[in-house]
Design an enzyme around this catalytic site. Structure first.
Site, PDB file in Angstrom:
ATOM      1  CG  ASP A  34      -2.195   0.541   0.931  1.00 31.90           C
ATOM      2  OD1 ASP A  34      -2.971   0.762   0.901  1.00 31.90           O
ATOM      3  OD2 ASP A  34      -1.797   1.649   0.976  1.00 31.90           O
ATOM      4  CB  THR A 131     -16.484  -0.119  -7.846  1.00 31.70           C
ATOM      5  OG1 THR A 131     -17.435   0.435  -8.928  1.00 31.70           O
ATOM      6  CG2 THR A 131     -15.907   0.200 -10.513  1.00 31.70           C
ATOM      7  CG  ASP A 132     -21.733  -0.838  -8.719  1.00 30.08           C
ATOM      8  OD1 ASP A 132     -21.330  -0.047  -8.775  1.00 30.08           O
ATOM      9  OD2 ASP A 132     -23.135  -1.081  -8.178  1.00 30.08           O
ATOM     10  CD  GLU A 133     -18.958   3.921  -8.774  1.00 35.54           C
ATOM     11  OE1 GLU A 133     -18.962   5.077  -9.213  1.00 35.54           O
ATOM     12  OE2 GLU A 133     -18.981   4.148  -7.499  1.00 35.54           O
ATOM     13  CE1 TYR A 156     -12.845   4.193  -8.721  1.00 36.59           C
ATOM     14  CE2 TYR A 156     -15.331   4.300  -8.344  1.00 36.59           C
ATOM     15  CZ  TYR A 156     -14.427   3.645  -8.455  1.00 36.59           C
ATOM     16  OH  TYR A 156     -14.345   1.929  -7.214  1.00 36.59           O
ATOM     17  CE  LYS A 160     -11.550  -0.326  -9.611  1.00 32.15           C
ATOM     18  NZ  LYS A 160     -10.828  -1.108  -9.526  1.00 32.15           N
ATOM     19  NE  ARG A 220     -24.413   5.731  -6.439  1.00 30.44           N
ATOM     20  CZ  ARG A 220     -25.083   6.622  -7.448  1.00 30.44           C
ATOM     21  NH1 ARG A 220     -26.043   6.031  -8.088  1.00 30.44           N
ATOM     22  NH2 ARG A 220     -24.635   7.857  -8.383  1.00 30.44           N
TER      23      ARG A 220
HETATM   24  P1  NAD Z   1     -10.089   2.928  -0.703  1.00 26.00           P
HETATM   25  O1  NAD Z   1     -10.267   4.210  -1.197  1.00 26.00           O
HETATM   26  O2  NAD Z   1     -10.760   2.971   1.314  1.00 26.00           O
HETATM   27  O3  NAD Z   1      -8.499   2.087  -0.611  1.00 26.00           O
HETATM   28  C1  NAD Z   1      -7.745   2.581  -1.595  1.00 26.00           C
HETATM   29  C2  NAD Z   1      -6.167   2.171  -1.013  1.00 26.00           C
HETATM   30  O4  NAD Z   1      -5.405   2.306  -1.837  1.00 26.00           O
HETATM   31  C3  NAD Z   1      -5.582   2.894   0.213  1.00 26.00           C
HETATM   32  O5  NAD Z   1      -5.314   2.509   1.307  1.00 26.00           O
HETATM   33  C4  NAD Z   1      -4.554   4.144  -0.275  1.00 26.00           C
HETATM   34  O6  NAD Z   1      -3.201   3.941  -0.030  1.00 26.00           O
HETATM   35  C5  NAD Z   1      -4.355   2.363  -1.236  1.00 26.00           C
HETATM   36  N1  NAD Z   1      -3.273   3.119  -2.891  1.00 26.00           N
HETATM   37  C6  NAD Z   1      -4.054   4.687  -3.528  1.00 26.00           C
HETATM   38  N2  NAD Z   1      -2.742   4.150  -4.162  1.00 26.00           N
HETATM   39  C7  NAD Z   1      -2.226   3.108  -4.949  1.00 26.00           C
HETATM   40  C8  NAD Z   1      -1.311   3.520  -5.278  1.00 26.00           C
HETATM   41  N3  NAD Z   1      -1.166   4.009  -6.386  1.00 26.00           N
HETATM   42  N4  NAD Z   1      -0.340   2.226  -5.053  1.00 26.00           N
HETATM   43  C9  NAD Z   1       0.086   1.334  -4.133  1.00 26.00           C
HETATM   44  N5  NAD Z   1      -2.198   1.415  -3.345  1.00 26.00           N
HETATM   45  C10 NAD Z   1      -2.494   2.635  -3.277  1.00 26.00           C
HETATM   46  O7  NAD Z   1     -10.559   2.027  -1.203  1.00 26.00           O
HETATM   47  P2  NAD Z   1     -11.912   0.696  -1.322  1.00 26.00           P
HETATM   48  O8  NAD Z   1     -12.943   1.418  -1.379  1.00 26.00           O
HETATM   49  O9  NAD Z   1     -11.507  -0.111  -0.240  1.00 26.00           O
HETATM   50  O10 NAD Z   1     -12.030   0.241  -2.732  1.00 26.00           O
HETATM   51  C11 NAD Z   1     -10.821  -0.890  -2.618  1.00 26.00           C
HETATM   52  C12 NAD Z   1     -10.623  -1.178  -4.390  1.00 26.00           C
HETATM   53  O11 NAD Z   1     -12.321  -1.446  -4.156  1.00 26.00           O
HETATM   54  C13 NAD Z   1     -10.846  -0.234  -5.179  1.00 26.00           C
HETATM   55  O12 NAD Z   1     -10.498  -0.482  -6.323  1.00 26.00           O
HETATM   56  C14 NAD Z   1     -12.108  -0.279  -5.906  1.00 26.00           C
HETATM   57  O13 NAD Z   1     -12.604   0.517  -6.509  1.00 26.00           O
HETATM   58  C15 NAD Z   1     -13.117  -0.860  -5.197  1.00 26.00           C
HETATM   59  N6  NAD Z   1     -14.572  -1.163  -4.978  1.00 26.00           N
HETATM   60  C16 NAD Z   1     -14.998  -0.255  -3.626  1.00 26.00           C
HETATM   61  C17 NAD Z   1     -16.299  -0.265  -3.585  1.00 26.00           C
HETATM   62  C18 NAD Z   1     -17.094   0.679  -2.726  1.00 26.00           C
HETATM   63  O14 NAD Z   1     -17.762   0.384  -2.052  1.00 26.00           O
HETATM   64  N7  NAD Z   1     -15.930   1.301  -2.136  1.00 26.00           N
HETATM   65  C19 NAD Z   1     -17.026  -0.769  -4.606  1.00 26.00           C
HETATM   66  C20 NAD Z   1     -17.149  -1.760  -5.173  1.00 26.00           C
HETATM   67  C21 NAD Z   1     -15.957  -1.896  -5.437  1.00 26.00           C
HETATM   68  P1  TYD Z   2     -20.783   8.451  -2.488  1.00 32.72           P
HETATM   69  O1  TYD Z   2     -20.241   7.294  -1.588  1.00 32.72           O
HETATM   70  O2  TYD Z   2     -20.034   9.127  -2.717  1.00 32.72           O
HETATM   71  O3  TYD Z   2     -20.276   6.865  -3.531  1.00 32.72           O
HETATM   72  P2  TYD Z   2     -20.554   6.359  -5.409  1.00 32.72           P
HETATM   73  O4  TYD Z   2     -20.538   8.009  -6.005  1.00 32.72           O
HETATM   74  O5  TYD Z   2     -19.336   5.644  -5.543  1.00 32.72           O
HETATM   75  O6  TYD Z   2     -22.087   5.643  -5.800  1.00 32.72           O
HETATM   76  O7  TYD Z   2     -21.529   8.456  -3.046  1.00 32.72           O
HETATM   77  C1  TYD Z   2     -23.184   7.487  -2.592  1.00 32.72           C
HETATM   78  C2  TYD Z   2     -24.154   8.478  -3.272  1.00 32.72           C
HETATM   79  O8  TYD Z   2     -24.369   9.719  -2.529  1.00 32.72           O
HETATM   80  C3  TYD Z   2     -23.712   8.674  -4.988  1.00 32.72           C
HETATM   81  O9  TYD Z   2     -25.193   8.788  -5.772  1.00 32.72           O
HETATM   82  C4  TYD Z   2     -23.664  10.088  -4.285  1.00 32.72           C
HETATM   83  C5  TYD Z   2     -24.080  10.861  -3.284  1.00 32.72           C
HETATM   84  N1  TYD Z   2     -23.705  11.839  -2.201  1.00 32.72           N
HETATM   85  C6  TYD Z   2     -24.467  12.726  -1.192  1.00 32.72           C
HETATM   86  O10 TYD Z   2     -25.580  13.126  -1.785  1.00 32.72           O
HETATM   87  N2  TYD Z   2     -23.588  13.844  -0.835  1.00 32.72           N
HETATM   88  C7  TYD Z   2     -22.094  13.459  -0.680  1.00 32.72           C
HETATM   89  O11 TYD Z   2     -21.973  14.588   0.430  1.00 32.72           O
HETATM   90  C8  TYD Z   2     -21.590  12.202  -1.025  1.00 32.72           C
HETATM   91  C9  TYD Z   2     -20.733  11.723  -0.436  1.00 32.72           C
HETATM   92  C10 TYD Z   2     -21.756  11.378  -1.776  1.00 32.72           C
END
Ligand code: NAD
Ligand code: TYD
Length: 349
Positions: A34, A131-133, A156, A160, A220
């Site tokens: 990381d 991600t589903d996005e 983003y 991805k 979502r």
């Molecule tokens: P996060 O932003 O919480 O964590 C990302 C981690 O990656 C951090 O620890 C950061 O330090 C590390 N990182 C970033 N850039 C880096 C680099 N260049 N080299 C090494 N490490 C690096 O993200 P998350 O929410 O835990 O998501 C993890 C994965 O799951 C991502 O690939 C994201 O696209 C995917 N994902 C997230 C969600 C969600 O709801 N959070 C849903 C579906 C998929």
């Molecule tokens: P987010 O947690 O950023 O996840 P994602 O954009 O990856 O789905 O946002 C979830 C939903 O909430 C999205 O529709 C954007 C909305 N949102 C707000 O309305 N206010 C906020 O301050 C944030 C961060 C998100």
């Protein structure tokens, strides 16, 4: 002993995956790579850092020489790739950072794995977490399946999507063994308070406005992060080579309804009069290119691998709120930036 590289293990989902693998698989040596960007926090995995089968490596996946030498030294058997820039709003203000980490960083890992493993792919696996996005936005009806065409709308999701395409291309072109999963919105402990649920919990604690984008009618699908970690474990061990699985919570919420539920639960937890937290709801300017609705059809992973979410939304949200209220120090360290000195203090560098 298998050597497993997990990238992004100091982040939100990665920390849950690292914890699960370190504690459940003592016969695996887990390397957590990381870069500790703003989203990486070693406090997220403090409880397992002394485990004998765990090693933390600070490094950037964008640095190809570093990644190649790491693979040459350790000759990993498997990779679970979670490191990414993950916040849509940040991708709008700094899209290139997303190309660097999500596209070039993934390419560097793919190249290193391909070059290290090329003579023998037996028992090797590259698992790309996505991600589903990438599927873009749904209207009022329908669900994303594994065959839905990619149609990303934010920098983003475009980054991805690009990384997903490269993973598949390496599978087809070079025979790299891979699995790929596309998951819906996660929530739970150790979630950085820039995303909707942890941001709003933190704002409620401090009586700050809750900024709802647009009219709040965006939808979502929410999954408890520990259920995602279970699914990742399952796909890593039992997923079919070159397959994609969608992972979701069967749990769609309009943002505004979710925020109102959160406010209700927070009123109860904080002993505030009913309706107090909801007064903080503030409608603000919409996010540009805001996707209307995400919804996952997770029937493939259910029928083929037997996975389904185990935690209901009510239970998961209750556990999440309790965790944040019990860990206000963690939240305060993040909002003050103090967590970034943890690595320095811990490792004296
Ligand atoms: P996060 O932003 O919480 O964590 C990302 C981690 O990656 C951090 O620890 C950061 O330090 C590390 N990182 C970033 N850039 C880096 C680099 N260049 N080299 C090494 N490490 C690096 O993200 P998350 O929410 O835990 O998501 C993890 C994965 O799951 C991502 O690939 C994201 O696209 C995917 N994902 C997230 C969600 C969600 O709801 N959070 C849903 C579906 C998929
Ligand atoms: P987010 O947690 O950023 O996840 P994602 O954009 O990856 O789905 O946002 C979830 C939903 O909430 C999205 O529709 C954007 C909305 N949102 C707000 O309305 N206010 C906020 O301050 C944030 C961060 C998100």
């Amino acid at each position: 002993m298998k050597k497993i590289l997990i990238t992004g293990g100091a982040g939100f989902i990665g920390s849950h995956v690292v914890r699960r693998f370190v504690t459940k698989y003592p016969n695996y040596q887990i390397y957590n790579l990381d870069a500790l960007t703003y989203a990486g926090n070693l406090e997220n995995i403090k409880d397992i850092e002394a485990a004998p089968n765990y090693t933390f490596v600070k490094g950037d996946i964008v640095d190809a020489d570093f990644i190649n030498s790491l693979f040459a030294i350790h000759n990993f058997d498997g990779v679970l790739h979670l490191a990414a820039e993950s916040h849509v709003d940040r991708s709008i203000s700094d899209p290139l950072a997303f190309v660097r980490t999500n596209v070039i960083g993934t390419m560097n890992l793919l190249n290193a794995a391909k070059n290290q493993w090329k003579n023998d792919f037996t028992d090797k696996l590259f698992y790309h977490i996505s991600t589903d996005e990438v599927y873009g936005s749904l209207g009022a009806e329908g669900l994303f399946t594994e065959t839905t065409a990619y149609d990303p709308n934010s920098p983003y999701s475009a980054s991805k999507a690009s990384s997903d395409h490269f993973v598949r291309a390496y599978g087809e072109t070079y025979g790299l063994p891979y699995v790929l999963t596309n998951c819906s919105n996660n929530y739970g402990s150790y979630h950085f308070p820039e995303k909707l649920i942890p941001l709003f919990i933190n704002n409620i604690i401090h009586n700050r406005p809750l900024p709802v984008y647009g009219d709040g009618n965006y939808t979502r699908d929410w999954l408890f992060v520990e259920d995602h970690a279970v699914a990742i474990d399952l796909v890593f061990h039992e997923g079919k080579n070159h397959e994609t699985y969608n992972i979701g919570g069967f749990n769609e919420w309009k943002n505004i309804d979710l925020v109102k539920l959160l406010c209700q639960l927070m009123d109860q937890k904080l002993g505030r009069t009913e309706g107090t937290c909801a007064k903080l709801i503030t409608y603000v300017k919409d996010r540009p290119g805001h996707d209307l609705r995400y919804a996952i059809d997770a029937s493939k992973i259910n029928t083929e691998l037997g996975w389904k979410p185990s935690v209901t939304f009510e239970e998961g949200l209750e556990r999440t709120i309790s965790w944040y209220l019990d860990n206000t120090e963690w939240l305060d360290n993040i909002t003050s930036g103090a967590y970034q000195s943890y690595y320095k203090d811990q490792y004296s560098v």
